[in-house]
Design an enzyme around this catalytic site. Sequence first.
Site, PDB file in Angstrom:
ATOM      1  N   LYS A 170       0.833  -1.216   0.000  1.00  0.00           N
ATOM      2  CA  LYS A 170       0.000   0.000   0.000  1.00  0.00           C
ATOM      3  C   LYS A 170       0.862   1.258   0.000  1.00  0.00           C
ATOM      4  CE  LYS A 170      -3.835  -2.404   2.247  1.00  0.00           C
ATOM      5  NZ  LYS A 170      -3.237  -3.732   2.476  1.00  0.00           N
TER       6      LYS A 170
HETATM    7  P1  OMP Z   1      -7.531 -11.821   5.886  1.00  0.00           P
HETATM    8  O1  OMP Z   1      -8.581 -10.943   6.463  1.00  0.00           O
HETATM    9  O2  OMP Z   1      -6.738 -12.557   6.913  1.00  0.00           O
HETATM   10  O3  OMP Z   1      -8.038 -12.691   4.785  1.00  0.00           O
HETATM   11  O4  OMP Z   1      -6.421 -10.831   5.243  1.00  0.00           O
HETATM   12  C1  OMP Z   1      -6.718  -9.883   4.297  1.00  0.00           C
HETATM   13  C2  OMP Z   1      -5.447  -9.317   3.703  1.00  0.00           C
HETATM   14  O5  OMP Z   1      -5.806  -8.406   2.639  1.00  0.00           O
HETATM   15  C3  OMP Z   1      -4.596  -8.503   4.656  1.00  0.00           C
HETATM   16  O6  OMP Z   1      -3.236  -8.618   4.252  1.00  0.00           O
HETATM   17  C4  OMP Z   1      -5.082  -7.077   4.459  1.00  0.00           C
HETATM   18  O7  OMP Z   1      -4.088  -6.139   4.770  1.00  0.00           O
HETATM   19  C5  OMP Z   1      -5.383  -7.078   2.962  1.00  0.00           C
HETATM   20  N1  OMP Z   1      -6.451  -6.143   2.522  1.00  0.00           N
HETATM   21  C6  OMP Z   1      -7.683  -6.129   3.163  1.00  0.00           C
HETATM   22  O8  OMP Z   1      -7.947  -6.911   4.078  1.00  0.00           O
HETATM   23  N2  OMP Z   1      -8.628  -5.234   2.754  1.00  0.00           N
HETATM   24  C7  OMP Z   1      -8.438  -4.380   1.723  1.00  0.00           C
HETATM   25  O9  OMP Z   1      -9.347  -3.639   1.386  1.00  0.00           O
HETATM   26  C8  OMP Z   1      -7.207  -4.400   1.040  1.00  0.00           C
HETATM   27  C9  OMP Z   1      -6.251  -5.319   1.402  1.00  0.00           C
HETATM   28  C10 OMP Z   1      -5.116  -5.475   0.478  1.00  0.00           C
HETATM   29  O10 OMP Z   1      -4.720  -4.456  -0.113  1.00  0.00           O
HETATM   30  O11 OMP Z   1      -4.696  -6.577   0.214  1.00  0.00           O
END
Ligand code: OMP
Length: 254
Positions: free
Chosen positions: A95
């Site tokens: 990001k």
């Molecule tokens: P889980 O919730 O464990 O599946 O993880 C989600 C991953 O996606 C994490 O690494 C977050 O930082 C990332 N993420 C989000 O959860 N929401 C978003 O809107 C964007 C991201 C991202 O850019 O990957």
Amino acid sequence: MKFLQKLEEASKKNKSLLCVGLDPDLSKIPRNFRDKLDPIFEFNKNIINQTKDYVCAYKPNAAFYEALGNPGTESLKRTIEYVKVFGIPVILDAKRGDIGNSSAAYAKAAFDVLRADAITVSPYMGKDSVQPFLDYRDKGVFVLCLTSNEGSRDFQAFMYMKVAEAVSKWNNNGNCGLVVGATRPEQLKEISAVSGDMPILIPGVGAQQGDLEAVVKNGGPRPIINSSRGIIYDKDPHRAAKELRDRINELLSS
Ligand code: OMP
């Protein structure tokens, strides 16, 4: 090979739109890995070995590695090199986004030093903050459009369509994508209506309980559906990844 080509090849080979997020947390990884010389890499390697036939990409989130200092950065580098062996693209979730001169250094770190295939960036500072990433024509650049967290209502709610339209115009090298949270399926539909064939990275299924069915339906022609904790901390990551890959495919064909 260009990021998009690599993504499509892995997606085709594994019949998969699933991206597994590699977000290892030392306090959560099983005890047997904690005694190893490089616990984070060994944990990731095991996850990769178990899931590599069911994914189109992996997405390590830089925060989990940076939080461990230099050893964490080494684990991240080793993880990226390991994934490369299987021809699967790595999206570095960092990001990033800053004034052009600083973004250029971030881009160098992600693409030349860590050798990631793609990165997530923030559009908040505008086009010149994203341009240094776009200049790496063979690398993918996923711009945050509408994120999965509650706070996305604070600012992004008022400008996500503007971001989607702007990024479509920045896509001269064909290397842009968008990030839209799985918790925002209605807005995902609006976004995919203007984003053409750009891939949309969609995190938020699994641990954040995004709506998988709506995401598959509304995610446009190239959704990349990410789950991190829901796969890596499952007692059987192999089964968890296969089941999620298969469920996505089932929804696609229904
Ligand atoms: P889980 O919730 O464990 O599946 O993880 C989600 C991953 O996606 C994490 O690494 C977050 O930082 C990332 N993420 C989000 O959860 N929401 C978003 O809107 C964007 C991201 C991202 O850019 O990957």
